[in-house]
Design an enzyme around this catalytic site. Sequence first.
Site, PDB file in Angstrom:
ATOM      1  N   HIS A  82      75.656 -30.828  24.110  1.00 32.81           N
ATOM      2  CA  HIS A  82      74.860 -30.214  22.801  1.00 32.81           C
ATOM      3  C   HIS A  82      76.029 -30.133  21.645  1.00 32.81           C
ATOM      4  O   HIS A  82      76.119 -29.220  21.059  1.00 32.81           O
ATOM      5  CB  HIS A  82      74.710 -28.778  23.519  1.00 32.81           C
ATOM      6  CG  HIS A  82      73.740 -28.774  24.469  1.00 32.81           C
ATOM      7  ND1 HIS A  82      72.302 -28.482  24.045  1.00 32.81           N
ATOM      8  CD2 HIS A  82      73.807 -28.686  25.698  1.00 32.81           C
ATOM      9  CE1 HIS A  82      71.549 -28.640  25.133  1.00 32.81           C
ATOM     10  NE2 HIS A  82      72.237 -28.465  26.117  1.00 32.81           N
ATOM     11  N   ASN A 155      66.198 -24.628  26.303  1.00 35.93           N
ATOM     12  CA  ASN A 155      65.846 -26.125  26.160  1.00 35.93           C
ATOM     13  C   ASN A 155      64.456 -26.225  25.609  1.00 35.93           C
ATOM     14  O   ASN A 155      63.577 -25.360  25.533  1.00 35.93           O
ATOM     15  CB  ASN A 155      66.079 -27.324  27.037  1.00 35.93           C
ATOM     16  CG  ASN A 155      67.509 -27.330  27.083  1.00 35.93           C
ATOM     17  OD1 ASN A 155      68.375 -27.248  26.575  1.00 35.93           O
ATOM     18  ND2 ASN A 155      67.887 -27.960  28.485  1.00 35.93           N
ATOM     19  N   TYR A 369      79.727 -21.084  30.948  1.00 34.93           N
ATOM     20  CA  TYR A 369      79.792 -20.836  29.397  1.00 34.93           C
ATOM     21  C   TYR A 369      81.055 -20.153  28.759  1.00 34.93           C
ATOM     22  O   TYR A 369      81.493 -20.737  27.642  1.00 34.93           O
ATOM     23  CB  TYR A 369      78.539 -20.001  28.996  1.00 34.93           C
ATOM     24  CG  TYR A 369      77.371 -21.087  29.117  1.00 34.93           C
ATOM     25  CD1 TYR A 369      76.784 -21.703  30.443  1.00 34.93           C
ATOM     26  CD2 TYR A 369      76.661 -21.816  27.959  1.00 34.93           C
ATOM     27  CE1 TYR A 369      75.608 -22.587  30.323  1.00 34.93           C
ATOM     28  CE2 TYR A 369      75.622 -22.770  27.930  1.00 34.93           C
ATOM     29  CZ  TYR A 369      75.158 -23.215  29.206  1.00 34.93           C
ATOM     30  OH  TYR A 369      74.191 -23.952  29.487  1.00 34.93           O
TER      31      TYR A 369
END
Length: 712
Positions: A82, A155, A369
């Site tokens: 991304h 998404n 993350y």
Amino acid sequence: MVDPQFDDVTYGSEQVQRGAGGETHQVAGERPHLTTQQGVVVGDDQNSLRPGATGPTLLEDFHFREKIFHFDHERIPERVVHARGYGARGFFEPYESLSDLTRADLFQRPGERTPVFVRFSTVAGNKGSPDLARDVRGFAVKFYTNEGNWDLVGNNIPVFFIQDAMKFPDVVHAAKQEPDRGFPQAQTAHDNFWDFVSLLPESTHMLLWIMSDRAIPRSFRFMEGFGVHTFRLVNAAGESHFVKFHWKPKLGLQSVLWNEALKINGADPDFHRRDLWESIQRGAFPEWELGLQVFDDAFADAFGFDVLDPTKIIPEDELPVRRVGRLVLDHNVDNFFAETEQVAFCTQNIVPGIDFSNDPLLQGRNFSYLDTQLKRLGSPNFTQLPVNAPRCPVMNFQQDGHMAFRNPSTRANYEPNSWPADVGGPREDPATGFTTYPAEVSGAKRRLRAESFADHYSQARQFYLSQTPNERLHIINAFVFELSKVDREDIRVRMVSGLRNVHDDLAAGVAAGLGLSALPDPMPAARPTREDLQPSPALSILTNGPTVPQGRKIGALVTDGVDAGQLDELRALAEAQQVIVEVIAPTVAGITTSNGGPVEVDQKIDGAPSVLYDAVALLPGPGGAAVLAELPAARDFVSDAFTHCKFVAHTQAAAELFSAIGIADKVDGGFFALDGDASLESFLSACAKVRFWAREAAFAAKMPTLGADASH
Ligand code: HDE
């Protein structure tokens, strides 16, 4: 506007003068002084310090050293996936109170706005890659709620390639550039990707989605978003429901054609980010509705697939999407780096009233993350950066670290402590604080994939059958395109054998396109493909397209002498329907209309191919068509508009262009002859349908790849 950081510096009147060789020409006027990072006013920003005019640069030149040092460290690591993305600010507001379902503060009061930051992205391409890669789009939303930040990191496709986070590095490695050669960039059309996915049946459903037009959206504004995983909503009484999150674009779904995508990437690699930025700049704020699919344990138990399996959807026909609020993006970022680049989404950022499910992919993401943000932003204090900082109070005893901005000045940095409240600091609150939903878990510790995750093909088949014939054709063509870039024949054949478990028309179409002499046997499957799943219209883009042309863009190709009345009428009609018209001409300097008036030109024809527009109007002045017919860019403009099934409004004079490119006898119902019986009004209302799809059916009928009968 003067940057606030310059507020406290003195202004001086300057006319910068330099000696021979270092001449600069700067505009005189009131400006802040240029300083070093230490605040020392710089005397010369043009020449480094050296003995004599041609001597070596001296080490003591602290201004030069600091300036180059800072420049050398400007980049932070790009996201490992991304990397290419674009963000904007906005707000979310619920339509109704959801207190029966969740105690999350942002869902309690209808109409109350919660600020958000949204970042859209592609997955595989590096930071500078083109926007129209065939890829999943990230749709990540950070809600700055009164009770902390909630990140819904989704998404534009509701399923994923893999079922277990363990395989994430593999799928990403396989999709990105091959490591020995460093290419191809931002595309899955290469051996490694297809080698990997053809060995991984669980990826099949996702493959159908990424070979569909979902992977080449026309605009971020015209695509859906999905939270993908099953989450939980928990109300004040501690009752839990499962939920799947959806974003529904107000302007309907729209994608481009693959041939267009290839050309857009050359003509405007920033197509998507420009589109978002321009829409917000002109006040046409992009908007989505938040949809929920809410269900309980009984539904989950009765549903044909495991709701924790991220390669499965719950069809909207089985469980309708309830629209509960809207997301509006109304502010572009002030600085791309500070906001879009530094925003740090983390799936584990949730607020009281929202909780995780045991989806193994979600569980893995919750670990990943935080890790990735530390690597990228370099300090655990990334949460203090303005774009990441909560808008509610943050009070705890965490301290120090690189670049700490929020530093307590009281004595107690631990608890429990016996200092009074103003020194002793905050305490936990079991009543209002986050409490994990007490779901029961049991079982032996093992590395096992659940049996309930074993059906890899049934929903892929359902997706295929839910598409219109044009969309099925696009899926077949996409598989053929990608696999034709794969050197190893055994990989191509293996993929077709997997597709046989989805639908034989699909497998046969791909096999024909690849020129295989025979269909390979179906790949052995862990579970037989179910044939009882009904098509779901919500899965098609074309059945969920726009109903009005709002938000679309028309390219008007003109020359000197353009009919002033016609151009004015087109602009007025378009404006009334919130459609943009860009004027394109052989030169950008401006043209003159039939009545001698000037017209500003937005684009020179060479830089404005018709792939950048949703529909085109050909309005050459007298003799203009002959001029355009000699220009390769103008010929491509018309030819592509025709091939890409666009609606074309044209004057009689433009017919000369049709002859020049050999389509004079192919003019069909998608053409609007303005000097004949068609009107600009009828053209504009046709534009709501975006494309004249019957034209593609006519092309398709002549294509050898169409072995597939898409009707059953
Ligand atoms: Fe991500 N993903 N992801 N992902 N993802 C990242 O975090 C990861 C997955 C998604 O605009 C990374 O900040 C793992 C699914 C978006 O900044 C990283 C797994 C979905 C964004 C990461 C997944 C997503 C990311 C890289 C499998 C859809 C961009 C940079 C277990 C629901 C957010 C970063 C933005 C970014 C890990 C799978 C969406 C490495 C381990 C499924 C939209 O942490």
